[in-house]
Scaffold this motif. Structure first.
Motif, PDB file in Angstrom:
ATOM      1  N   LYS A 144      41.949  11.575  51.937  1.00  0.00           N
ATOM      2  CA  LYS A 144      40.615  11.763  51.364  1.00  0.00           C
ATOM      3  C   LYS A 144      39.992  10.424  50.966  1.00  0.00           C
ATOM      4  O   LYS A 144      38.759  10.248  51.020  1.00  0.00           O
ATOM      5  CB  LYS A 144      40.719  12.687  50.149  1.00  0.00           C
ATOM      6  CG  LYS A 144      39.391  13.193  49.623  1.00  0.00           C
ATOM      7  CD  LYS A 144      39.623  14.222  48.514  1.00  0.00           C
ATOM      8  CE  LYS A 144      38.285  14.786  48.021  1.00  0.00           C
ATOM      9  NZ  LYS A 144      38.500  15.798  46.950  1.00  0.00           N
ATOM     10  N   LYS A 171      36.981  15.406  59.987  1.00  0.00           N
ATOM     11  CA  LYS A 171      37.741  16.555  59.517  1.00  0.00           C
ATOM     12  C   LYS A 171      38.887  16.840  60.479  1.00  0.00           C
ATOM     13  O   LYS A 171      38.732  16.683  61.696  1.00  0.00           O
ATOM     14  CB  LYS A 171      36.841  17.789  59.400  1.00  0.00           C
ATOM     15  CG  LYS A 171      35.773  17.674  58.333  1.00  0.00           C
ATOM     16  CD  LYS A 171      34.947  18.954  58.246  1.00  0.00           C
ATOM     17  CE  LYS A 171      33.894  18.846  57.147  1.00  0.00           C
ATOM     18  NZ  LYS A 171      33.085  20.085  57.044  1.00  0.00           N
ATOM     19  N   GLU A 198      39.010  14.454  55.857  1.00  0.00           N
ATOM     20  CA  GLU A 198      39.211  15.728  55.175  1.00  0.00           C
ATOM     21  C   GLU A 198      40.254  16.536  55.942  1.00  0.00           C
ATOM     22  O   GLU A 198      39.994  17.009  57.049  1.00  0.00           O
ATOM     23  CB  GLU A 198      37.891  16.502  55.103  1.00  0.00           C
ATOM     24  CG  GLU A 198      36.842  15.827  54.240  1.00  0.00           C
ATOM     25  CD  GLU A 198      35.573  16.658  54.139  1.00  0.00           C
ATOM     26  OE1 GLU A 198      35.675  17.900  54.194  1.00  0.00           O
ATOM     27  OE2 GLU A 198      34.491  16.060  54.022  1.00  0.00           O
TER      28      GLU A 198
END
Length: 554
Positions: A421, A393, A426
């Motif tokens: 993605k 992330k 993310e």
């Protein structure tokens, strides 16, 4: 030794920093011969009647100015205004970065490239009525360079640090002294040769301010109430709305400006700005959506104006933040960004894929580097090798305003978000007000981010060193990349005595940047502007802003 007067062509070469040494005798630079003017292609509607009464031009733009003290700014929205309030010692030709006289009528450069003597215009006044002279020039440079100066900003002056190797007393500081020889003569002595020295002096940030005004008001108040020698005087600033300027009747360039009043109006959305132009609310706008360019061309009441390309839009990586401190991670992200699709979707034929941090329009551009092709498989492979087989992330900072090099920062960020993605990354999109965005990215708070750059002076140093040299961390080097090999090459290029030497060094620097991936260059754009059809004598400059002193209504 006997001095020799240079031709206009050789003046241009000097201005580009190509001939700092290797000539006998000193070199004298005078105003170049008048160059032929090239009109911007535009629609040709029937002429409208001339306006009666005061001439007012309202310019629509996407964001507000950050500040009006030019030395304290780095953003284009600020310079759009300050270039009309202030003048620099030297300027640039109307449609190129060829150096021409401005507040200095002529100058001389010593054969060793260490002494520059400028002969100033006489009779020039600041807007507060005080005299522009050599002492004013000296005072400005002392304010910028000396941290102990009472009017030096606490946080420093970013552009001064970037372009002149730090501040007084720093190891790499370029300017040894500034001397007022007499009222109209100022002499700069350098600690070391700086090839783009003359080019740098024409940059918008190095405009000469009224010493009295800065002293009387203090830097903070002056930043909202500027006093220069330029074609227009400051009148009023309504934050996030308008900045109003009025004609300087005592401007040294006789016969100019042609306008009586100049208003810069903030209309954030490109489409809304075009609607305001079509309805007559504004007279000119920047930031035309590429998809709207044909609409403007087809409207007989408007003209489409293309600004010459000298920019780069990029995705940057703060290499001090994990996992972006890993070159394999950065390269994986570079492979995952579908650059051709982004350019097709958002630039509508007014952009080209970028490989290097500086555009092909700048000499020294390395055209031999083959770009990475979009590849999800290669990106996944590199992430696995880096220890992130399932991705990670990350916060992705997106520009909140349209800029010439980035037509729609948030939508482009969303497209990149979808690309990432696919490899398990993310990306949470973060955005904020423009001035805050610049402040926080300067401080290094960001992880992955979007930014761009429009060249200030046409020299490779202004892209490569400004954006990526280790000395500029905390300034315009938002990636915080501190590559020692690149630093040595960039410092050598600054002091090299010929263009050929400098070019070889810059080619090597671009190879290092491409290999280590502190950024992913996205596109070099051709920014589109629009104006009413009856506006004449507007010349868009490659550096992204210009004086509007010659603009008039037909």
């Amino acid at each position: 030794m006997k001095k020799r007067v240079l031709s206009a062509a050789m003046t241009s070469l000097l201005a580009l920093g190509m001939l700092l040494a290797g000539c006998s005798g000193s070199q004298t630079t005078q105003a170049p011969a008048e160059q032929p003017k090239t009109e911007t292609p535009a629609a040709t509607p029937a002429p409208e009647p001339a306006k009666s009464g005061p001439k007012q031009l309202i310019v629509g733009r996407g964001g507000d100015t950050v500040g009006l003290d030019p030395i304290a700014q780095t953003d284009g929205e600020s310079f759009k205004v300050t270039e009309n309030v202030f003048d620099t010692l030297v300027g640039y030709a109307e449609e190129s970065t060829e150096v021409v006289p401005s507040l200095a009528e002529k100058w001389e450069i010593s054969p060793d490239g260490l002494t520059y003597t400028f002969h100033l215009r006489s009779g020039v006044k600041f807007h507060d009525g005080t005299d522009f002279n050599a002492e004013a020039v000296k005072w400005n440079f002392e304010r910028w360079s000396d941290k102990s100066h009472p009017q030096h900003n606490k946080e420093g002056f970013e552009y001064y640090n970037d372009m002149f190797g730090g501040y007084k007393g720093d190891e790499n500081h370029v300017i040894k002294s500034v001397e007022a020889v007499d009222a109209q003569t100022v002499k700069f002595t350098l600690n070391r040769p700086l090839a783009p020295f003359i080019q740098n002096l024409g940059m918008s940030c190095f405009a000469i301010a009224s010493p009295k005004a800065v002293q009387d008001m203090g830097p903070e108040k002056f930043n909202e109430n500027p006093v220069g020698t330029g074609p227009f005087k400051f009148v009023e600033w309504k934050r996030n709305d308008t900045i109003t300027l009025e004609k300087n009747p005592d401007y040294w360039n006789a016969g100019f400006p042609k306008l009586d009043k100049l208003v810069f109006k903030v209309i954030p959305e490109n489409t809304a700005r075009l609607t305001a132009l079509t309805s007559g609310e504004i007279d000119m706008m920047d930031g035309v959506n590429p998809d709207d360019a044909q609409t403007v061309k087809d409207n007989k009441d408007l003209q489409l104006i293309l600004r010459p390309s000298m920019n780069i839009g990029f995705v940057g990586f703060n290499v001090e933040k994990k996992p972006l401190d890993n070159p394999k991670v950065r390269e994986a992200l570079a492979y995952a960004i579908n650059k051709p699709a982004i350019i097709e979707a958002f630039f509508a034929g007014l952009g080209q894929p970028a490989v290097n941090p500086m555009p092909p329009s700048i000499w020294g551009h390395n055209g031999n580097i083959k770009d990475r092709e979009f590849s999800i498989d290669k990106a996944k492979q590199l992430l696995t090798e880096a220890g992130f087989p399932n991705g990670f992330k990350i916060k992705f900072w997106a520009m909140p305003v349209a800029r010439p090099y980035m037509p729609d920062g948030v939508k482009i960020a969303e497209a990149i978000q979808q690309d990432l993605k696919k490899i398990g990354v993310e990306a949470e999109i973060v955005t904020m007000e423009w001035a805050t965005y610049l402040e926080k990215t300067k401080a290094g708070e960001q992880e992955m981010f979007m930014l761009g750059w429009t060249g200030d002076n046409g020299d490779p140093d202004n892209f490569l060193a400004t954006l990526l040299d280790k000395n500029n961390i905390g300034g315009n080097n938002r990636t915080r990349w501190a590559n020692e090999d690149a630093h040595k090459l960039l410092m050598a290029a600054q002091s090299a005595t010929t263009k050929e030497e400098r070019e070889k060094l810059y080619l090597q620097v671009q190879e290092l940047i491409f290999k280590d991936v502190p950024m992913v260059p996205l596109a070099h754009s051709t920014p589109a502007l629009a104006a009413k059809a009856n506006i004449i004598n507007y010349k868009p400059h490659p550096k992204g802003s210009e004086s509007l002193e010659k603009v008039d209504f037909q």
